[in-house]
Design a protein around this motif. Structure first.
Motif: not given
Length: 461
Positions: A2-7, A12-17, A48-58
Motif C-alpha cells: 500500500t501507499v502507506h506501507e511504502s511511505q 525508515a530508510a531516511q531515519f537509518a541514513q 504528520v498529524v498536522a497534515g504533512l506527508s512523511a517526506d515533508e515532515a522528515f
C-alpha cells in the motif's frame, strides 16, 4: 504494498541514513544518537498529524533540529570529559555500558604506528652507508622531507584506499624528488642547498595532497579539505614538538643527576627519529580526531589576523616615514616571503572556517586590509628585487624570490579584488574560495620547477 506501507519503508530508510550520518561524529555516542532519533521521530509524528506527508515532515523536523555541527558542539559542552578520552581512545558505546572496539580505528592506529616506525628507521638508513647525522648537514637538509612525507602519504593513501595508477603517481613524484635532491653534491655554502631544502618539502607536500584527495583531485571542496588538514597537521606538529622539548629537558636533567650524559642519544636518535615519527602521528591525529578539534587552525586565524594586519600597516608606515629601501639579501628575502605566506595562510584558514552564505562583516573588511597591506609589501619587494637584478645580475636566490613574489602578487591581487567585491556585496564568497583552491597547482608547479630546473640552470651554485 500500500501507499502507506511504502511511505513507512521510505521514512525508515531516511531515519537509518540520518542515524548513520550522526554516528560518524565521535562527540555523539550511541545513547546520544538514540536521544536525538527519539526527538526527531516525535517531531515527525507531530508534523504528520498536522497534515504533512512523511517526506515533508522528515525534512522539516531535521531542519528544526539544527545542523549536526551545532548538535555536536552542544553535546561536547555537556560532556566535555569525553573530548579528552577521544584523543587516545577509539570505540563505540554498545548501549549497555561496555565498549565495542572500532576495527577500522584500530587498524588506523596500527598502520600509523607502522608508518611512524618506518619514517624513524628511514632517517637512520643513510648512516649505514657512512652518511653521519652530525657531519652531513647539506645532505640531510636537502633530503629531510624524503624521510617522512612518503610515509605520511602512504598512511593517507591507505586511509583513502588508493588503487592502481593513483599509487604510481605519488611514488614516481617522490622518486623524482629524491633524484632532484641527490643529483649533485652540494656544499654548505651552496645557495641551492637552501633553495632545495625550502622548496622540495613544498613540492612533496602537494604529493601528500594527491594521496589525501585521491580520486577527487579535481574537487574544490576536497582541496579545501586538504588546506584544513595542512593547518591542523601543523598545529599538532608544533604541539608535539613542544612536548618533545619538555621531554628532552627532563631527560637531560634526570640523567645528568646520576652522572649520565644523554646528549649522544638525544642528538643522534631521539630528535631525528622523533621528528620523523611526529610527522605521521600528527597526520593520524588530524584524521582520527578531526571532528573533536577541527577548528583549531581557523580559530587561530581569528586571533592573528588583526595582529598581523597591525604589524603590516605599521611596517608600511615606517617605510614611508623613513624612506628606507628593503634589504633583499637572502635572509631578508626568505623572511619577507615567509611573511607573505603566513598572510596567505591566514586568508586560507579564515575562508575554510567561514559560512559562505553569511553576509560580509567586520572581519571580512579586516581581511581585506591584511591582503592589501601584504600586496603593497609584495610590490615593494618586487621593485627592490628587479632593481638588484638589473644592477648586480641574477643569482639563484633572486630568481627564486622574483618568481615566488610574482606568483604571490597574482594571488593576493585577485584575492583583494574578490574580497572588495564581496564586501560591497557584488559577488559571492564562494568565488574567493574557488580562486584559492584553484590556485594551489600553481604553487606546486613552481616548487617543482625550482627543485628540478634551477640547480642545472645555475650550475648548482
Amino acid at each position: 504494498m500500500t501507499v502507506h506501507e511504502s511511505q513507512e519503508e521510505e521514512l525508515a530508510a531516511q531515519f537509518a541514513q540520518w542515524r548513520q550520518y550522526v554516528q560518524r561524529r565521535p562527540e555523539l555516542q550511541k545513547s546520544d544518537a538514540d536521544e536525538l532519533e527519539d526527538h526527531l521521530r516525535g517531531c515527525v509524528d507531530e508534523l504528520v498529524v498536522a497534515g504533512l506527508s512523511a517526506d515533508e515532515a522528515f525534512l522539516v523536523a531535521v531542519k528544526r533540529m539544527g545542523s549536526l555541527d551545532e548538535l555536536s558542539r552542544e553535546f561536547a559542552r555537556e560532556h566535555s570529559e569525553r573530548l579528552w578520552k577521544q584523543l587516545v581512545l577509539t570505540g563505540e558505546t554498545d548501549g549497555i555500558g561496555g565498549s565495542v572496539p572500532d576495527k577500522r580505528a584500530r587498524w588506523d592506529l596500527w598502520v600509523m604506528i607502522g608508518c611512524a616506525v618506518g619514517a624513524a628507521i628511514s632517517i637512520k638508513v643513510p648512516e649505514l652507508f657512512g652518511v653521519a647525522w652530525e657531519q652531513s648537514t647539506p645532505f640531510y637538509a636537502a633530503n629531510f622531507s624524503l624521510f617522512g612525507l612518503p610515509w605520511l602519504a602512504a598512511y593517507l593513501g591507505w586511509r583513502r584506499q588508493i588503487r592502481g595508477p593513483l599509487i604510481g603517481i605519488p611514488v614516481a613524484l617522490f622518486a623524482l624528488g629524491a633524484v632532484a635532491a641527490n643529483a649533485y653534491h652540494p656544499t654548505g655554502s651552496s645557495q641551492m642547498v637552501v633553495i632545495t631544502s625550502i622548496h622540495l618539502p613544498i613540492a612533496l607536500w602537494f604529493v601528500v595532497g594527491l594521496a589525501y584527495v585521491a580520486r577527487d583531485w579535481r574537487s574544490s571542496r576536497r582541496r579545501m579539505d586538504f588546506i584544513r588538514f595542512t593547518g591542523e597537521w601543523f598545529v599538532y606538529l608544533v604541539l608535539i614538538a613542544l612536548g618533545g622539548g619538555v621531554l628532552v629537558a627532563f631527560m637531560f636533567g634526570t640523567f645528568n643527576a646520576i652522572g649520565v650524559n644523554p646528549e649522544t642519544f638525544v642528538i643522534r636518535w631521539l630528535i631525528p627519529c622523533g621528528v620523523m615519527g611526529a610527522i605521521i602521528v600528527a597526520g593520524w591525529l588530524v584524521e582520527a580526531k578531526q571532528s573533536v578539534v577541527e577548528n583549531i587552525a581557523p580559530v587561530l586565524t581569528r586571533l592573528f589576523t588583526p595582529l598581523f594586519t597591525a604589524v603590516l600597516l605599521a611596517f608600511l608606515i615606517a617605510v614611508v616615514w623613513s624612506s628606507a629601501g628593503i634589504d633583499v639579501e637572502r635572509q631578508a628575502l626568505i623572511l619577507f616571503d615567509l611573511l607573505l605566506v603566513v598572510v596567505l595562510g591566514l586568508l586560507l584558514y579564515s575562508i575554510s572556517a567561514r559560512d559562505p552564505l553569511a553576509p560580509p562583516g567586520l572581519f571580512d573588511k579586516l581581511q581585506l586590509a591584511l591582503v592589501v597591506s601584504a600586496l603593497a609589501i609584495d610590490v615593494l619587494v618586487l621593485f627592490e628585487i628587479t632593481g638588484r637584478i638589473s644592477g648586480y645580475g641574477t643569482t639563484p636566490n633572486r630568481a627564486v624570490a622574483l618568481g615566488e613574489n610574482v606568483i604571490l602578487l597574482v594571488n593576493l591581487a585577485w584575492s583583494a579584488w574578490l574580497l572588495l567585491a564581496f564586501a560591497l556585496r557584488r559577488t559571492r564568497f564562494a568565488k574567493l574560495e574557488r580562486w584559492q583552491t584553484g590556485y594551489l597547482p600553481v604553487y606546486a608547479a613552481w616548487a617543482w620547477v625550482v627543485v628540478l630546473a634551477f640547480p642545472p640552470l645555475f650550475n648548482y651554485a
